[in-house]
Design a protein around this motif. Structure first.
Motif, PDB file in Angstrom:
ATOM      1  N   GLY A 237       0.482  -1.347  -0.032  1.00 20.58           N
ATOM      2  CA  GLY A 237      -0.294   0.348  -0.093  1.00 20.58           C
ATOM      3  C   GLY A 237       0.609   1.311   0.022  1.00 20.58           C
ATOM      4  N   PHE A 401      -3.624  -2.825  -3.179  1.00 23.36           N
ATOM      5  CA  PHE A 401      -3.598  -1.577  -1.892  1.00 23.36           C
ATOM      6  C   PHE A 401      -2.614  -0.546  -2.910  1.00 23.36           C
ATOM      7  CE2 PHE A 401      -3.768  -5.492  -0.059  1.00 23.36           C
ATOM      8  CZ  PHE A 401      -4.520  -5.527   1.111  1.00 23.36           C
ATOM      9  N   TRP A 407      -4.206  -2.218   5.371  1.00 21.81           N
ATOM     10  CA  TRP A 407      -3.656  -3.738   5.516  1.00 21.81           C
ATOM     11  C   TRP A 407      -3.026  -3.988   6.454  1.00 21.81           C
ATOM     12  CZ3 TRP A 407      -3.715  -8.437   3.341  1.00 21.81           C
ATOM     13  CH2 TRP A 407      -2.963  -9.364   3.188  1.00 21.81           C
TER      14      TRP A 407
END
Lengths: 575, 186
Positions: A237, A401, A407
């Motif tokens: 992410g 992500f 996450w």
């Protein structure tokens, strides 16, 4: 006074469970409205929920438990937070000071038990030191490499009145980790980046922990250089999965292209990752030809496992900003031609399409279930937690992500039972967001009592359970390593998850046919409230690609080939 | 692999390790750790060593600054160069630790240990023990007709050497404090 100090620290939510030795604090909580208390069903749930809260907000998570069993039940979560560098402040009650050491009812040596698994802990024996200690605890938990701290407060200290000290007046002591990197080393980093022919960014949880600015700077630099980037499980992410330089996750269950790029690169730019054994594989075969840059805020992470040629001790955002400025000032140089050739090589690896899975019959393939979940939630304000096992790896592989702090998974410790309480913590912090716990049935059962918490606080968490009636990862290892002797790795006497959901007062959905999957997922997403989704999947699916223990990065198993004997005896002991 | 050509130690500017990490040379280092004098501090430091599998050859601890609330821990440890660097980094990141110095690397230092030896014997042995004690500048702090207790201060090597000499002369017990050490110079 405790509540006062928490307010002073800006705490909005506390996850906890009352008991004899914390009653005075609970009495204070009852008489105020600023701090919200979330009553869990088990103390382990409290700390995992606090971890979910902390990871999705960047703020410290606060846990309040009683002495003895209350404190010992949070130990797993404390170790989890230590391994994954999550800022957590645990406040535990203790028997009165004059009874400490007498084996009193619900007495436990909490500071002794938690000493090796906290960044720091304190037993507060004087009321006058209470406020100061709590402020200090928040400072230590959040400064430098974040981590868990614990403050043990005897009951008589809670009852006594003492002088309150406000946050700004408290000396935070000498503990002040270095944030700015060494200028000379940053210059060497920039020089290496200017001349690299086969570079790769290898990023980790340190980028997330450093804050949103770090992710922004990383994105800017990756875009500007055009270098490929891979990330650890913890760092997903920080760079968007839709970004053009993204190779996917690396490591034991990472992508083919990411692991080959790590193995063949000439300059490795490690930003906030710690060369975990799930990443490196066999140490002496790890990326043999590379010059390694290692940026980490914790000096003990550098040169611990893998030797760094350019070690930079500092906060990721600070170091990236300084390095990026310098690189720009020196004319934004990159060896475009060589990097272009490098990308051609990477595209070849990509074409292996390592995440491809066999199209299913009517039986749902777990990878397909996660891929459909991804497709049907794309673009939503989505937060994902997981339990631990095959489903966790599939979630990491097949979900994309786009932003940091979206996450939440137990990486370092690998705590089964993490995902459900963590999802509740995330939902408490983000009431309007979509929060999904991608789970396996075995992990999920470990803390399923927290469904009661979700229902009580109307936290509409979606429990997406990939049910293979197996401890899938254990089963996979037994297949590969232990002659297919499946010792105790199946889930017998499973509950009926739909009825279980009804018993908890939430919604249950079962899906066992691929044709119905999309509709079932849509139904889950549309429901306004907590859902237990029992997704019956193929029972013997293995998680690939995989670097078997004791192998190098360029020695991966890609799929359902003959996997017998792929892990030698020396690899078998590596876990 | 040949012994290292590079001077022992790491650069002061960074964690950059100048030594060959593959060299399985076990080195012995004396570390000085200045810590807050709080309850549990010693357990914290010892816990670090046991949890991560580091060696403790000797360890001494005492409060050295009452007003400043500081204790000084002197620990003699052994390991590969990489392990020694790691021990130092692990100690430095502890909240209760103020300073860590590797006296073996940071220049000359004075290292002393106090030891007591009980030697039992008669006749020639007894006389020989006394003579050697004089050479080693050990004091007699207790005496009976068949035994002495010697007190001696010195480097660990000197203490070892004296113990070796006393063994055939009737050494029955040894008590050692472990090493206390300071860097030389101002």
């Amino acid at each position: 006074m405790v509540v006062e100090a928490l307010k002073d620290q800006g705490v909005e939510v506390v996850f906890g469970y009352p008991g004899g030795a914390v009653l005075p604090i609970y009495d204070e909580i009852f008489q105020q409205n600023d701090i919200r208390h979330i009553l869990v069903r088990h103390e382990q749930g409290a700390i995992h929920a606090a971890e979910g809260y902390a990871r999705s907000t960047g703020k410290p998570g606060v846990v309040l438990v009683t002495s003895g069993p209350g404190a010992t039940n949070v130990v797993t979560g404390i170790v989890d937070a230590l391994m994954d560098s999550i800022p957590i402040v645990v406040l535990s009650g203790q028997v009165p000071t004059f009874m400490i050491g007498s084996d009193a009812f619900q007495e436990g040596d909490t500071v002794g038990i938690t000493r090796p698994c906290t960044k720091m802990n304190w037993l507060v024996k004087e009321t006058d030191k209470l406020a100061e200690t709590i402020h200090q605890a928040f400072h230590v938990a959040t400064a430098g490499r974040p981590g868990p701290v614990l403050v043990d407060i005897p009951k008589d200290v809670q009852f006594a009145t003492g002088a309150y000290v406000e946050k700004p007046t408290v000396q935070t002591g000498h503990y002040a980790p270095r944030v700015a990197g060494d200028a000379e080393m940053i210059e060497r980093m920039v020089e290496l980046i200017e001349t690299a022919e086969k570079p790769v960014f290898y990023t980790g949880g340190g980028v997330i922990n450093s804050g949103p600015a770090a992710s922004q700077l990383l994105r800017e630099w990756v875009e500007a250089t055009g270098f490929p980037i891979t990330s650890t499980l913890m760092g997903l992410g920080a760079y968007p999965a839709s970004g053009k330089s993204w190779l996917g996750m690396l490591g034991m269950h990472g992508t083919y292209q990411a692991n080959w790029a790590m193995h063949d690169c000439d300059v490795m730019i490690n930003i906030g990752a710690r060369f975990d054994d799930r990443i490196t594989g066999r140490i002496n075969a790890f990326s043999p030809g590379s010059t390694r840059i290692h940026v980490d805020i914790d000096p003990s992470s550098v040169n611990k496992v893998i030797r760094a040629d350019v070690p930079i001790i500092g906060d990721v955002a600070h170091v990236l900003e300084a390095a990026l400025d310098l690189w720009k000032a020196r004319g934004r140089k990159v060896n475009r031609e060589a990097v272009g050739r490098w990308w051609a090589q990477i595209e070849e690896w990509k074409s292996v399409d390592c995440l491809a899975y066999k199209p299913g019959s009517s039986v749902i393939r777990p990878q397909h279930a996660v891929a459909r979940l991804e497709a049907l939630t794309k673009g939503m304000d989505r937060y994902i937690t997981t339990e631990v096992g095959q489903h966790q790896m599939w979630a990491a592989q097949y979900l994309g992500f786009e932003e940091p702090n979206r996450w939440m998974t137990s990486g370092g410790l690998g705590t089964m039972g993490y995902g459900l309480p963590a999802s509740i913590g995330v939902q408490i912090a983000h009431p309007d967001a979509l929060v999904i716990n991608v789970a396996g049935e075995a992990s999920w059962l470990m803390n399923m009592q927290e469904m009661g918490t979700a229902v009580q606080y109307r936290a509409p968490v979606k429990q997406f359970i990939l049910n293979n009636e197996r401890l899938g990862m254990v089963r996979q290892w037994q297949e590969l390593l232990h002659g297919e002797r499946y010792s105790h790795s199946w889930s017998e006497a499973l509950p009926d998850f739909v009825k279980l959901a009804e018993a908890f007062g939430c919604k249950g959905i079962r899906c066992d046919n691929e044709a119905d999957l999309d509709d079932a997922i849509r139904e889950m997403l549309a429901y306004d409230g907590p859902v237990i989704f029992d997704c019956i999947v193929e029972k013997h699916e293995n998680c690939f690609p995989m670097i078997p223990s004791g192998n190098a990065h360029n020695d991966m198993i890609l799929g359902e080939v003959d996997t017998q004997g792929v892990i030698g005896a020396s690899g078998a002991v590596l876990v | 692999m040949s012994p290292l050509q590079i001077k022992k130690g790491s650069s002061k500017h960074s964690a950059y390790d100048l030594r060959d990490p593959n060299a399985e040379v076990i080195e012995t280092h004396t570390l000085t750790v200045i810590v807050d004098n709080e309850s549990g501090v010693l357990a914290r430091v010892i816990g670090l060593f046991s949890a991560r599998g580091y060696n403790i050859d000797s360890l001494t601890v005492a409060e050295v600054d009452h007003l400043g609330h500081r204790s000084r821990i002197t620990v003699v440890t052994s390991g590969t160069p990489q392990v020694i660097v790691q021990i130092k980094a692990q100690l430095e990141r502890m909240v209760i630790v103020h300073e860590v110095h590797d006296l073996t690397v940071e220049g000359p230092s004075v290292q002393r240990e106090l030891a007591l030896f009980k030697v039992r014997g008669q006749g020639e042995h007894r006389i020989e023990a006394l003579r050697l004690a004089e050479i080693f500048r050990a004091n007699v702090v207790d005496s009976t007709l068949e035994s002495f207790v010697f007190e001696m201060t010195g480097t660990p090597e000197k203490v070892d050497a004296f113990a070796e000499l006393m063994r055939p002369l009737g050494l029955v017990e040894v008590a050692r404090t472990g090493v206390a050490a300071l860097a030389r110079g101002a």
